[in-house]
Enzyme design. Structure first.
Site, PDB file in Angstrom:
ATOM      1  N   GLU A 109      -4.683   7.886  -2.787  1.00 54.62           N
ATOM      2  CA  GLU A 109      -5.184   6.609  -2.286  1.00 54.62           C
ATOM      3  C   GLU A 109      -5.500   5.653  -3.438  1.00 54.62           C
ATOM      4  OE1 GLU A 109      -4.840   6.036   0.781  1.00 54.62           O
ATOM      5  OE2 GLU A 109      -6.081   4.306   1.271  1.00 54.62           O
ATOM      6  N   HIS A 166       0.842  -1.209   0.000  1.00 56.11           N
ATOM      7  CA  HIS A 166       0.000   0.000   0.000  1.00 56.11           C
ATOM      8  C   HIS A 166       0.878   1.261   0.000  1.00 56.11           C
ATOM      9  CE1 HIS A 166      -3.649   2.361   1.236  1.00 56.11           C
ATOM     10  NE2 HIS A 166      -2.712   3.158   1.718  1.00 56.11           N
ATOM     11  N   GLU A 167       1.795   1.320   0.939  1.00 53.52           N
ATOM     12  CA  GLU A 167       2.629   2.526   1.049  1.00 53.52           C
ATOM     13  C   GLU A 167       3.561   2.649  -0.153  1.00 53.52           C
ATOM     14  OE1 GLU A 167       1.642   4.669   3.136  1.00 53.52           O
ATOM     15  OE2 GLU A 167       0.410   3.316   4.349  1.00 53.52           O
ATOM     16  N   HIS A 190       1.769   4.651  -2.694  1.00 52.64           N
ATOM     17  CA  HIS A 190       1.853   6.094  -2.410  1.00 52.64           C
ATOM     18  C   HIS A 190       3.240   6.627  -2.814  1.00 52.64           C
ATOM     19  CE1 HIS A 190      -1.880   6.881  -0.318  1.00 52.64           C
ATOM     20  NE2 HIS A 190      -1.664   5.964   0.612  1.00 52.64           N
TER      21      HIS A 190
HETATM   22 MG    MG Z   1      -3.113   5.344   2.160  1.00 57.98          MG
END
Ligand code: MG
Length: 498
Positions: free
Chosen positions: A294, A264-265, A268
């Site tokens: 996101e 997830h990160e 980003h």
């Molecule tokens: Mg996030």
């Protein structure tokens, strides 16, 4: 890229702001990762002071004059127009909020976070209640200062997603609420697999660190730009386009969530590191749309990280995680791993929620936030309201406030208006997946063939490169002639889970 003389002059003035923001970002990353805990007392003051210096630099006559002059220039290119839009927005927000208010707000949220931590640990909502009351009151005050047309929540929504208001968010949720609720019910009745063998098992953290590193290497991440560390709550901190910090965590009994958080990160971090390098030192160097941000993290977490094709690529580590895990793996193989990562089941904790039920957690928070700022509910009644809504939307009720109303850090940070971007970003990720597949073919094939560079390049060219040059709405229009459309998310979930 930036040619106009007035714009260049403005940028040279802005460089001091940029430098302060750069070091502020570093200071807050440090406070979440390596700073000794007592350092918090002074770091909070230092960061607040830097914010106030930034406000001084932005909100002054010379800067305003130059900004007005720049706006009147003709033949500005898209980057220059975007830059001026962002500076105007920054200027306005900073100008509208009185200094005394900003200081009071910063002090309150810094105290509240510490109290929230204790309250959650001790399962004591009453302890947090007066602080949350103060935060809600300050947030209402903030909305009044910033101004709004129809609803105070409009002002807050616009902080986190430029140009968005309460009606946009309500329209979004009303289009997913009924279909998702019925999907959850269907999955519950269809499901033969409710046993979730891998959950609640301890694992070797050192092995897990190797898995996370290996995943990033599969994605060909550039370790001279993106750095992975550990923190209590995983996050990404952009320091500059060529310096991005991401973190993960190693929860005691959930190796899956450690991997998911890392991926997830990474999503980003990839976004921030693929912004046009010519934007360095300018307001365009930080991606500002939280929905776009996101959408990138959820794209990697859900479509890649939870795919069977990807899980096969890290499968060989699994038996080494622990003897218990090895035993399950030898019985259930990759199918068991896949089910572990894709099990749908209503649960209490948002950050552990599956792809389907996740949105109900967000909807509940949005409804509560909106009611709080319009003063139709009271902070003291939140535990009861929370539990009631959990039962209504998810059919589960927390036994303690720690796993209920106290679970998220956001409100203690004053981030009221933030949550909807999580759900909308996830919806956007499904939409982008569909557009990507039109261009590159099926994502499953791309993952099987480890074409991660191709995926990164597509995301870079379509989204990342521009940074915040356009608002989310305008970028979608320009690149895909589309607007945010949650039907892609619903279709994706139905195909996958039914
Ligand atoms: Mg996030």
């Amino acid at each position: 890229m930036f040619q106009n003389k007035v714009v260049l002059e403005l940028l040279s003035k802005y460089k001091s702001v940029w430098a302060l923001l750069h070091l502020q970002a570093l200071g807050s990353w440090d406070s979440e990762t390596y700073m000794p805990s007592s350092g918090l007392n002074t770091r909070g003051e230092a960061l607040a002071k830097v914010s106030s210096l930034v406000q001084d630099l932005l909100v002054n006559k010379d800067f305003r004059k130059l900004l007005d002059e720049a706006k009147e220039q003709s033949n500005l290119n898209d980057a220059e127009v975007g830059l001026l839009r962002l500076l105007e927005r920054d200027f306005e927000m900073n100008e509208k909020l009185p200094k005394a208010f900003v200081e009071k707000y910063a002090k309150t949220v810094s105290e509240s976070q510490a109290v929230w931590r204790e309250a959650r640990q001790q399962n004591d909502f009453k302890k947090f209640q007066p602080y949350l009351e103060r935060i809600v009151n300050l947030t209402i005050e903030q909305a009044d200062y910033l101004g709004y047309k129809d609803h105070p929540y409009d002002a807050l929504a616009n902080i986190y997603e430029e140009g968005w208001n309460t009606k946009d968010i309500e329209k979004y949720f009303s289009s997913i609420k009924a279909p998702l609720t019925s999907l959850v019910k269907k999955i519950k009745t269809n499901s033969q697999n409710t046993t979730d063998d891998y959950s609640s098992l301890k694992y070797d953290i050192e092995v897990m660190k190797r898995v996370n590193k290996y995943a990033l290497e599969l994605f060909k991440y550039d370790n001279s730009v993106i750095r992975l560390d550990e923190s209590a709550h995983p996050f990404t901190q952009e320091i500059s386009i060529e310096d991005c910090r991401i973190t993960t965590r190693y929860p005691e009994e959930s190796w899956g969530s450690s991997l998911s958080a890392t991926i997830h990160e990474f999503g980003h971090g990839l976004y921030s590191s693929q912004i046009n390098k010519e934007f360095e030192f300018t307001p365009l160097s930080f991606a500002t749309s939280l929905v776009l941000h996101e959408s990138q993290s959820r794209f990697w977490e859900n479509f890649i990280g939870r795919s069977k094709e990807f899980l096969k690529q890290i499968e060989h580590f699994i038996p080494d995680l622990s003897p218990e895990i090895k035993q399950i793996y030898s019985k259930t193989g990759i199918e068991g791993v896949y089910k572990y990562f894709n099990n749908v089941s209503p649960s209490l904790i948002r950050i552990e929620a599956d792809e389907v039920t996740y949105h109900s957690h967000i909807m509940l928070r949005f409804e509560i936030e909106k009611a709080l700022v319009e003063k139709s509910i009271k902070v003291q009644d939140l535990p009861e309201i929370w539990n009631h809504k959990m039962n209504e939307y998810l059919g589960v009720v927390p036994k303690t406030d720690s796993e209920g109303v106290l679970q998220d850090i956001h409100w203690s940070m004053g981030s009221i208006g933030y949550f909807p971007t999580y759900s909308m970003g996830t919806a956007l990720s499904a939409q982008l997946r569909s557009y990507m597949e039109n261009d590159l073919g099926g994502l499953q094939d791309l993952i099987t063939n480890k074409k991660y560079v191709k995926i990164k390049k597509w995301l870079g060219e379509k989204i990342h490169l521009f940074g915040p040059t356009y608002t989310m709405k305008d970028l979608l229009k320009k690149q895909f002639n589309a607007e945010l459309d949650p039907s892609f998310l619903l279709k994706y979930l139905e195909n996958k889970y039914l």
